[in-house]
Write a protein that holds these residues in place. Structure first.
Motif, PDB file in Angstrom:
ATOM      1  N   PRO A  85       0.814  -1.218   0.000  1.00 33.34           N
ATOM      2  CA  PRO A  85       0.000   0.000   0.000  1.00 33.34           C
ATOM      3  C   PRO A  85       0.846   1.266   0.000  1.00 33.34           C
ATOM      4  CG  PRO A  85      -0.857  -1.580   1.584  1.00 33.34           C
ATOM      5  CD  PRO A  85       0.463  -2.118   1.116  1.00 33.34           C
ATOM      6  N   GLY A  86       0.465   2.193  -0.861  1.00 31.24           N
ATOM      7  CA  GLY A  86       1.129   3.483  -0.910  1.00 31.24           C
ATOM      8  C   GLY A  86       2.430   3.505  -1.666  1.00 31.24           C
ATOM      9  N   GLU A  87       2.846   2.360  -2.238  1.00 27.99           N
ATOM     10  CA  GLU A  87       4.108   2.297  -2.967  1.00 27.99           C
ATOM     11  C   GLU A  87       3.869   1.713  -4.362  1.00 27.99           C
ATOM     12  OE1 GLU A  87       7.276   0.443  -0.810  1.00 27.99           O
ATOM     13  OE2 GLU A  87       6.624   1.288   1.114  1.00 27.99           O
ATOM     14  N   PRO A  88       3.394   2.535  -5.290  1.00 28.43           N
ATOM     15  CA  PRO A  88       3.103   2.049  -6.643  1.00 28.43           C
ATOM     16  C   PRO A  88       4.349   1.554  -7.348  1.00 28.43           C
ATOM     17  CG  PRO A  88       3.022   4.451  -6.560  1.00 28.43           C
ATOM     18  CD  PRO A  88       3.120   3.979  -5.141  1.00 28.43           C
ATOM     19  N   SER A  89       4.151   0.594  -8.257  1.00 26.57           N
ATOM     20  CA  SER A  89       5.272  -0.016  -8.968  1.00 26.57           C
ATOM     21  C   SER A  89       4.847  -0.372 -10.386  1.00 26.57           C
ATOM     22  CB  SER A  89       5.718  -1.288  -8.243  1.00 26.57           C
ATOM     23  OG  SER A  89       4.683  -2.270  -8.295  1.00 26.57           O
ATOM     24  N   ALA A  90       5.830  -0.665 -11.226  1.00 22.25           N
ATOM     25  CA  ALA A  90       5.538  -1.093 -12.592  1.00 22.25           C
ATOM     26  C   ALA A  90       4.789  -2.424 -12.588  1.00 22.25           C
ATOM     27  CB  ALA A  90       6.833  -1.214 -13.390  1.00 22.25           C
ATOM     28  N   GLU A  91       5.139  -3.302 -11.651  1.00 26.85           N
ATOM     29  CA  GLU A  91       4.462  -4.597 -11.538  1.00 26.85           C
ATOM     30  C   GLU A  91       2.975  -4.393 -11.227  1.00 26.85           C
ATOM     31  OE1 GLU A  91       4.933  -8.743  -8.969  1.00 26.85           O
ATOM     32  OE2 GLU A  91       5.359  -6.809  -8.029  1.00 26.85           O
ATOM     33  N   GLY A  92       2.687  -3.487 -10.314  1.00 36.67           N
ATOM     34  CA  GLY A  92       1.301  -3.200  -9.979  1.00 36.67           C
ATOM     35  C   GLY A  92       0.556  -2.550 -11.130  1.00 36.67           C
ATOM     36  N   ALA A  93       1.232  -1.663 -11.859  1.00 38.25           N
ATOM     37  CA  ALA A  93       0.607  -1.019 -13.012  1.00 38.25           C
ATOM     38  C   ALA A  93       0.274  -2.045 -14.089  1.00 38.25           C
ATOM     39  CB  ALA A  93       1.522   0.068 -13.568  1.00 38.25           C
ATOM     40  N   ALA A  94       1.155  -3.019 -14.287  1.00 42.27           N
ATOM     41  CA  ALA A  94       0.903  -4.068 -15.274  1.00 42.27           C
ATOM     42  C   ALA A  94      -0.327  -4.883 -14.893  1.00 42.27           C
ATOM     43  CB  ALA A  94       2.121  -4.974 -15.402  1.00 42.27           C
ATOM     44  N   LEU A  95      -0.470  -5.179 -13.618  1.00 39.39           N
ATOM     45  CA  LEU A  95      -1.659  -5.897 -13.153  1.00 39.39           C
ATOM     46  C   LEU A  95      -2.909  -5.058 -13.357  1.00 39.39           C
ATOM     47  CD1 LEU A  95      -3.181  -8.174 -11.755  1.00 39.39           C
ATOM     48  CD2 LEU A  95      -2.476  -7.226  -9.548  1.00 39.39           C
ATOM     49  N   ALA A  96      -2.829  -3.766 -13.044  1.00 41.57           N
ATOM     50  CA  ALA A  96      -3.977  -2.878 -13.226  1.00 41.57           C
ATOM     51  C   ALA A  96      -4.408  -2.835 -14.692  1.00 41.57           C
ATOM     52  CB  ALA A  96      -3.634  -1.477 -12.735  1.00 41.57           C
ATOM     53  N   LEU A 125       0.774   3.783 -15.151  1.00 35.35           N
ATOM     54  CA  LEU A 125       0.371   3.024 -16.334  1.00 35.35           C
ATOM     55  C   LEU A 125       1.247   3.364 -17.532  1.00 35.35           C
ATOM     56  CD1 LEU A 125      -3.537   3.086 -16.188  1.00 35.35           C
ATOM     57  CD2 LEU A 125      -2.048   1.118 -15.874  1.00 35.35           C
ATOM     58  N   ALA A 126       1.680   4.620 -17.614  1.00 35.43           N
ATOM     59  CA  ALA A 126       2.538   5.033 -18.729  1.00 35.43           C
ATOM     60  C   ALA A 126       3.844   4.254 -18.750  1.00 35.43           C
ATOM     61  CB  ALA A 126       2.818   6.529 -18.654  1.00 35.43           C
ATOM     62  N   THR A 127       4.300   3.797 -17.582  1.00 37.99           N
ATOM     63  CA  THR A 127       5.564   3.055 -17.518  1.00 37.99           C
ATOM     64  C   THR A 127       5.443   1.655 -18.110  1.00 37.99           C
ATOM     65  OG1 THR A 127       5.167   2.099 -15.306  1.00 37.99           O
ATOM     66  CG2 THR A 127       6.176   4.298 -15.404  1.00 37.99           C
ATOM     67  N   VAL A 128       4.196   1.175 -18.299  1.00 34.55           N
ATOM     68  CA  VAL A 128       4.010  -0.164 -18.876  1.00 34.55           C
ATOM     69  C   VAL A 128       3.324  -0.083 -20.238  1.00 34.55           C
ATOM     70  CG1 VAL A 128       4.031  -1.363 -16.662  1.00 34.55           C
ATOM     71  CG2 VAL A 128       1.859  -0.498 -17.546  1.00 34.55           C
ATOM     72  N   GLY A 129       3.443   1.086 -20.885  1.00 33.08           N
ATOM     73  CA  GLY A 129       2.981   1.210 -22.263  1.00 33.08           C
ATOM     74  C   GLY A 129       1.586   1.750 -22.463  1.00 33.08           C
TER      75      GLY A 129
END
Length: 333
Positions: A85-96, A125-129
Motif C-alpha cells: 500500500p502506498g508504494e506504486p510499482s511497474a508490476e502493480g501497473a501491469a496488473l492494473a 500506467l505510462a511506464t508499462v505502455g
C-alpha cells in the motif's frame, strides 16, 4: 427477463485504495443491495487488503460468480502483483492494465453486464505502455470509437455533470471547443439519459466558458461564437437544452432542479461542484460506449492506502449504478 451476467470489476492500482474498497463493498453487499460482481485478477492482493481473511475465492469462469458471490468475493484469473500500500510499482501497473483490459473484453463478449473500474495512477500506467490520457479514452479505443464519442459524465445524488474537454491544460480549452464538439457530445448525453438513466425527456443545461458567460462579449466571445450557436442547433433538432449559463450560479440547489445534466466546458468546471456535493457517492460514467462502464469518482489515494480508513461509498455507488444501467439497457433491447 433473463438474469444478467455479473459485473466485472477491474482491480485498479494495487498500491492504492482500490483493493480495500472493493473488498469492503462486497462486505456490504446485502445492506447496499449490490448486484453480483467479480474482480479480474489480484486474488492475493485482495486477500491481503481484506480485514477478514478467507473471503476471497478464485473462480474459473464469470458464470461461477453468481453462486460464489453469496459467501465469498469471486476473483477470475491468476494475475498477481505484490501488495504494498502506498508504494506504486511497474508490476502493480501491469496488473492494473491487465485487469482493465480483461474486464473490458469480458463485457464486450457479453460475459459481464458492465465494467466497474477501480482507480488507477496514469503516470504508473505510462511506464508499462499505456498511451491514453485516462481509462475513458482507453475504453473508446478498445470499443472501436472515436475518442470524442466516449463521453465522461460525473453522476451523484445531487448532480450529473459532463466536461466537454477533459484531460488538457486550461490554456488549451478554448482552442478545443467547437460547435461540432458541443453538438456531438450533447446528443450522446441526451441518448444516454434516456437509455441508461430512464429519463424520457432529458433536460440539459450548458455552462458558459467565461465569467458570467462572457457578459455579452465583455469577457470573451466563445459564448456568442461557439456555444450559443451549438445550443440553437440542438434546440432546432428537438432537444431540451438551455444556455450558455453562468457557471457560478448553475449549480445552486434551485438551478439544479431545472435540468437533468449540466454540460461544462472543462474538467474542473464539472468536477468541482460534483465533488463538493457528492464526493463520497460520485460516480464516473462513460457514455456512448456499447458497454456499461462506471468508476468511483476519486483517485488511488496512495497516502491513505492500507490504513483501513478509505470510504467505499463511491465504489458502492458505482456498482449500483452499473447494475441499474445494465438492467435498463437489457429491458429496452
Amino acid at each position: 427477463m433473463s438474469v444478467l451476467p455479473p459485473l466485472a470489476v477491474s482491480l485498479g492500482d494495487p498500491a492504492g485504495i482500490g483493493p480495500e474498497i472493493i473488498v469492503e463493498s462486497w462486505a456490504r453487499r446485502r445492506e447496499a443491495r449490490l448486484p453480483p460482481f467479480f474482480v479480474v485478477g489480484g486474488e492475493q492482493v485482495l486477500e491481503a487488503a481484506s480485514r477478514t481473511r478467507g473471503v476471497i475465492r478464485l473462480i474459473g469462469s464469470a458464470e461461477e460468480a453468481f453462486e460464489v458471490f453469496k459467501d465469498r468475493l469471486p476473483v477470475l484469473g491468476t494475475s498477481e502483483a505484490e501488495y504494498t500500500p502506498g508504494e506504486p510499482s511497474a508490476e502493480g501497473a501491469a496488473l492494473a492494465l491487465h485487469s482493465l483490459a480483461e474486464s473490458t473484453r469480458l463485457a464486450l463478449l457479453g460475459k459481464a453486464s458492465a465494467v466497474v473500474t477501480a482507480p488507477v495512477a496514469k503516470d504508473q500506467l505510462a511506464t508499462v505502455g499505456f498511451e491514453f490520457p485516462g481509462q475513458t479514452e482507453f475504453l473508446a479505443e478498445v470499443c472501436g470509437l472515436d475518442q470524442d464519442d466516449a463521453v465522461m459524465m460525473l453522476a451523484g445524488p445531487s448532480l450529473r455533470a459532463v466536461p466537454l474537454t477533459v484531460h488538457c491544460a486550461l490554456a488549451d480549452v478554448s482552442k478545443r471547443l467547437s460547435q461540432e464538439l458541443i453538438i456531438r457530445r450533447a446528443r450522446i448525453v441526451a441518448t444516454a439519459l434516456r437509455r441508461d438513466f430512464g429519463i424520457e425527456s432529458p433536460r440539459i443545461a450548458v455552462c458558459g466558458l467565461n465569467p458570467h458567460a462572457g457578459e455579452s462579449g465583455r469577457f470573451g466571445d466563445e459564448e456568442s461564437q461557439i456555444i450559443a450557436p451549438a445550443i440553437a442547433a440542438l434546440v432546432a433538432d428537438g432537444h431540451s437544452i438551455t444556455g450558455p449559463h453562468s457557471a457560478d450560479s448553475l449549480f445552486t440547489p434551485r438551478a439544479r432542479k431545472t435540468y437533468d445534466a449540466a454540460l461544462a466546458m472543462y474538467h474542473d468546471q464539472a468536477l468541482i461542484p460534483l465533488k463538493a456535493l457528492d464526493f463520497d457517492e460520485g460516480v464516473n460514467v462513460t457514455l456512448g460506449l456499447p458497454i456499461v462502464r462506471t468508476s468511483p469518482d476519486h483517485g488511488t489515494a496512495f497516502d491513505i492506502a492500507g490504513k483501513g480508513i478509505a470510504d467505499p461509498g463511491a465504489m458502492i455507488a458505482a456498482l449500483k449504478m452499473a447494475g441499474e444501467m445494465a438492467a435498463r439497457r437489457a429491458a429496452h433491447g
